[in-house]
Design a protein around this motif. Structure first.
Motif, PDB file in Angstrom:
ATOM      1  N   HIS A 104       0.804  -1.226   0.000  1.00 58.10           N
ATOM      2  CA  HIS A 104       0.000   0.000   0.000  1.00 58.10           C
ATOM      3  C   HIS A 104       0.834   1.271   0.000  1.00 58.10           C
ATOM      4  O   HIS A 104       0.394   2.308  -0.457  1.00 58.10           O
ATOM      5  CB  HIS A 104      -0.915   0.006   1.220  1.00 58.10           C
ATOM      6  N   GLN A 105       2.028   1.193   0.548  1.00 58.91           N
ATOM      7  CA  GLN A 105       2.821   2.406   0.713  1.00 58.91           C
ATOM      8  C   GLN A 105       3.644   2.656  -0.554  1.00 58.91           C
ATOM      9  O   GLN A 105       4.498   1.849  -0.912  1.00 58.91           O
ATOM     10  CB  GLN A 105       3.765   2.256   1.916  1.00 58.91           C
ATOM     11  N   PRO A 106       3.408   3.780  -1.202  1.00 56.79           N
ATOM     12  CA  PRO A 106       4.144   4.059  -2.446  1.00 56.79           C
ATOM     13  C   PRO A 106       5.650   4.217  -2.235  1.00 56.79           C
ATOM     14  O   PRO A 106       6.412   4.038  -3.179  1.00 56.79           O
ATOM     15  CB  PRO A 106       3.517   5.367  -2.948  1.00 56.79           C
ATOM     16  N   GLY A 113       2.110  11.492  17.061  1.00 59.21           N
ATOM     17  CA  GLY A 113       1.397  12.259  16.038  1.00 59.21           C
ATOM     18  C   GLY A 113       1.676  11.768  14.633  1.00 59.21           C
ATOM     19  O   GLY A 113       1.351  12.434  13.654  1.00 59.21           O
ATOM     20  N   ALA A 114       2.265  10.572  14.522  1.00 60.24           N
ATOM     21  CA  ALA A 114       2.727  10.073  13.222  1.00 60.24           C
ATOM     22  C   ALA A 114       1.739   9.107  12.574  1.00 60.24           C
ATOM     23  O   ALA A 114       0.803   8.623  13.211  1.00 60.24           O
ATOM     24  CB  ALA A 114       4.082   9.395  13.393  1.00 60.24           C
ATOM     25  N   VAL A 115       1.966   8.848  11.302  1.00 57.41           N
ATOM     26  CA  VAL A 115       1.182   7.876  10.531  1.00 57.41           C
ATOM     27  C   VAL A 115       1.954   6.566  10.459  1.00 57.41           C
ATOM     28  O   VAL A 115       3.077   6.556   9.959  1.00 57.41           O
ATOM     29  CB  VAL A 115       0.978   8.374   9.080  1.00 57.41           C
ATOM     30  N   PRO A 116       1.388   5.461  10.943  1.00 57.15           N
ATOM     31  CA  PRO A 116       2.108   4.190  10.814  1.00 57.15           C
ATOM     32  C   PRO A 116       2.168   3.771   9.351  1.00 57.15           C
ATOM     33  O   PRO A 116       1.210   3.961   8.611  1.00 57.15           O
ATOM     34  CB  PRO A 116       1.252   3.221  11.632  1.00 57.15           C
ATOM     35  N   LYS A 144      -4.410  -3.266   7.780  1.00 56.40           N
ATOM     36  CA  LYS A 144      -5.340  -2.821   6.728  1.00 56.40           C
ATOM     37  C   LYS A 144      -5.993  -1.491   7.089  1.00 56.40           C
ATOM     38  O   LYS A 144      -6.193  -0.637   6.243  1.00 56.40           O
ATOM     39  CB  LYS A 144      -6.430  -3.874   6.528  1.00 56.40           C
ATOM     40  N   GLN A 145      -6.317  -1.353   8.383  1.00 54.04           N
ATOM     41  CA  GLN A 145      -6.980  -0.123   8.817  1.00 54.04           C
ATOM     42  C   GLN A 145      -6.109   1.101   8.568  1.00 54.04           C
ATOM     43  O   GLN A 145      -6.595   2.226   8.510  1.00 54.04           O
ATOM     44  CB  GLN A 145      -7.328  -0.211  10.313  1.00 54.04           C
ATOM     45  N   HIS A 146      -4.792   0.874   8.493  1.00 56.21           N
ATOM     46  CA  HIS A 146      -3.881   2.014   8.367  1.00 56.21           C
ATOM     47  C   HIS A 146      -3.021   1.935   7.107  1.00 56.21           C
ATOM     48  O   HIS A 146      -2.003   2.633   7.024  1.00 56.21           O
ATOM     49  CB  HIS A 146      -2.996   2.107   9.614  1.00 56.21           C
ATOM     50  N   ASN A 147      -3.413   1.065   6.160  1.00 54.34           N
ATOM     51  CA  ASN A 147      -2.632   0.914   4.921  1.00 54.34           C
ATOM     52  C   ASN A 147      -1.171   0.584   5.187  1.00 54.34           C
ATOM     53  O   ASN A 147      -0.272   1.064   4.486  1.00 54.34           O
ATOM     54  CB  ASN A 147      -2.708   2.192   4.076  1.00 54.34           C
TER      55      ASN A 147
END
Lengths: 348, 348
Positions: A35-37, A97-100, A130-133
């Motif tokens: 999912h992560q480019p 405050g980050a995006v996993p 999946k919830q967080h790509n």
């Protein structure tokens, strides 16, 4: 003495699963799509590789759960063990405050676990991912004689300079929390009493679920980071008392938490106040966020949270003074140590 | 059910070490200074934070060593366990052509280990870290009933697009290796025979040391990445046969290794050829690098390696054909499976 070092080498691995099955198992847990480019190379080489970004800071943490210590097979299903193993780390990333974005899984497998159960552990992690790509990008699979050991590393990313630390609290700030506390401890108490397949009523089921499948507050953490306000932040993995003390120590401030403002789920209403408060303060594993914010910014944040359907509850305030945390109840102040009350003190 | 999630929370940790000592222990293992300028926040918050870079790719891997499975206390000292635990991962980073920068340590501690021994484990890691200016930026410390479990996550960085993968080999390439193989397996054999404090002669000491304190080939990996040549690369953690097969599979090529070209340390001369070859091919844990390079680039690389005092030895060649690895000995080709020979075949 073979030392398999990543999933691509699981085949020489643990001896727990038969050779033929190991191929199938690795194939089963290896992501079919990513999912992560920014991901360049996931499972299958010596290490995973992803592209750096000039506008992002990298955030990384690791957590280990040991069978018999952090979970028991009569309190969590294999699916829930996996789910929680990843959620614990995602919660830490949320608290910055980050995006996993990525995770790596190191699992030591005793002969008492079946391939199906191990598959469930990975399915549980996959549900949170999946919830967080998030992408599973590596790991290690080894054998162990006795207890399952699950170590998860999570990598997240936050806009340059916007990470939220424990050290940002100042006198005059308000203390907020983003969800109910104590539910997980109450749920664990019920599980100890009745076991995994116990007969739980509706309210008890809420509490049990809180313990078994807590959800990290990533969206809340992101709103806080995005606000660009001066916010100190921590996740409630070890109980409000412990987390508040960490902020107080890192920021060198005195924090006062008002007992009657702590959000405690109504499913706990049947328990005596003392017990509810004990679980809220010392229970842990609720994975909500606790932090501080300048008084004048609190209303705006509260509005934003309400708009998004998230809780933002003020539960106390910050004063100048030696690093310490107090709980205020019926106009009485008790000093809150990380894991217990001590020396009483009359307010005022 | 407390779940300490990083060293700052070790204080509620494992119950292995007394409360007062835990503070001292954490203080002891927490770095007094850091080396990586990109580090923003190390041990002491929910997660570590470091600055991303537009010109770098991030490289990450994790490896677990379990007491009784990957090491025994009669084959490695606590210091060597730590040293090896980090070296294994640094070797993986080296095999990507990257520079190791950060590490996180998750350790599950049984009651049989003393604080002093645990300190030695961290000192061993620190020795490897110092050699590469790496910073310890986080971890987890938990208790376990039986075996020590050491999980190390390493993060490295490589210039954008210059990472070296297993999938880059092509027909016509040559196969190279950057150091002697089989020494670690021979050393382990000696340790099994004589124990940690055995009476080893000079040659045996070389082999034992190869097993106990192998050094990852970071400098060699960097030279290869820097060369910007088309190089497939792997580190020899599981033996030449296994690593070559991984390259062959990832690149879909046929690889032929010439037995008489394999660099085997002269300290092994006393062993029969068959044994030396078996250890070289299937022993593992030598942490040298094996890879492929276009034939026309090999001389230049060999010169560069020689100038820097590193070994760059051609040990075979790559052909078109189904993914497979053969060992050529006395004009006979044997197919090399990852962990054994099978079906003989006359070179024709």
């Amino acid at each position: 003495m073979k030392h398999p070092k990543d999933f691509s080498e699981f085949v020489y691995g643990s001896g727990t699963i038969k050779m033929e099955d190991e191929f199938a198992f690795i194939s089963k847990i290896s992501p079919k799509q990513t999912h992560q480019p920014s991901l360049i190379c996931g499972i299958g080489d010596d290490a995973a590789v992803y592209r750096g970004a000039p506008n992002l800071d990298e955030v990384v943490c690791v957590d280990t759960m040991v069978e018999g210590i952090h979970f028991r097979r009569d309190t969590l299903t294999p699916f829930q063990i996996g789910k929680k193993g990843l959620a614990i780390n995602v919660s830490d990333v949320a608290a910055m405050g980050a995006v996993p974005a990525f995770y790596l899984v190191s699992i030591a497998i005793p002969p008492t676990w079946t391939e199906e159960e191990l598959g469930e552990v990975f399915k549980g992690m996959d549900e949170i991912a999946k919830q967080h790509n998030m992408d599973l990008i590596g790991g290690d699979t080894v054998s162990i004689k006795e207890s399952l050991v699950l170590t998860v590393t999570v990598i997240g990313r936050v806009e340059k300079g916007r990470g939220l630390y424990r050290s940002s609290a100042k006198a005059g700030d308000l203390i907020f929390i983003t969800g109910a506390v104590g539910s997980s401890a109450a749920g664990l108490d019920l599980l100890f009493e009745k076991g995994l397949n116990g007969d739980f009523n509706e309210k008890e089921q809420i509490l049990v679920k809180s313990h078994q499948e807590p959800l990290p507050h990533v969206a809340e953490g992101r709103m806080l980071a995005y606000s660009q306000k001066r916010i100190a932040l921590n996740d409630v993995s070890d109980g409000v008392a412990s987390e508040a003390n960490e902020i107080a120590e890192a920021s060198q401030v005195k924090m006062i938490i008002e007992a009657d403002k702590l959000p405690i789920h109504e499913a706990m209403n049947a328990y005596p106040l003392e017990k509810r408060l004990k679980w809220a303060l010392f229970g842990g594993e609720d994975f909500v966020l606790i932090g501080t914010v300048p008084k004048e910014e609190a209303v705006e944040l509260a509005d934003q949270f309400q708009t998004q359907g998230h809780l933002f509850k003020i539960i106390g305030f910050v004063e100048a003074g030696p690093a310490s945390v107090y709980i205020k109840q019926d106009d009485e102040l008790k000093k809150l140590k990380k894991h217990g009350y001590n020396h009483f003190q009359k307010r005022g």
